[in-house]
Design an enzyme around this catalytic site. Structure first.
Site: not given
Length: 139
Positions: A58, A25
């Site tokens: 993400y 991430s």
């Protein structure tokens, strides 16, 4: 028909750290997430201005006001502390949504604090040294 449109952009943020031994991430200051209308877990494309790398991951919310832009996991091989990056999120929209939606464009300073908010994906802030593609002329 649905079209994939740019919905959010954080422009020219400075990577504050990169941690290879993390699950993945990008960690982003919550103030920037709010300004760009990004949610934790939302998919983003990271474009590294310094080396041209592009990747998808993400978002994880970072401490509010910290200025954190942390590259986590395998992406740390591609993006390094001090690199300038653009974070872009896209959304699927129908024609009516496209007509009504204004994307969120966030320009930041060298400490990743928001300095200009807008909705024009091609805008270059005055004094930034950037050129808008709208200002190009061809002979």
């Amino acid at each position: 028909m649905l079209r994939t449109m740019m919905k959010s952009k954080i422009h020219r943020a400075t990577v504050t750290h990169a941690d290879l031994h993390y699950v993945g991430s990008v960690t982003v200051d919550q103030d920037l997430l709010d300004a760009a209308d990004l949610l934790e877990g939302e998919q983003v494309c990271i474009v590294d201005i310094d080396n041209g790398a592009r990747l998808e991951t993400y978002v994880i919310a970072g401490e509010r006001g910290s200025g954190v832009i942390g590259i986590n996991g395998a992406a740390a091989h591609l993006v390094h502390p001090g690199d300038l990056v653009i974070l872009i999120a896209y959304g699927m929209m129908n024609e009516q949504e496209i007509a009504e939606y204004d994307p969120k464009v966030v320009f930041v300073d060298e400490r990743n604090r928001p300095v200009e908010l807008g909705s024009d994906p091609a805008h270059a802030p005055e004094g930034s040294g950037l050129t808008s593609p709208r200002s190009l002329t061809f002979a």
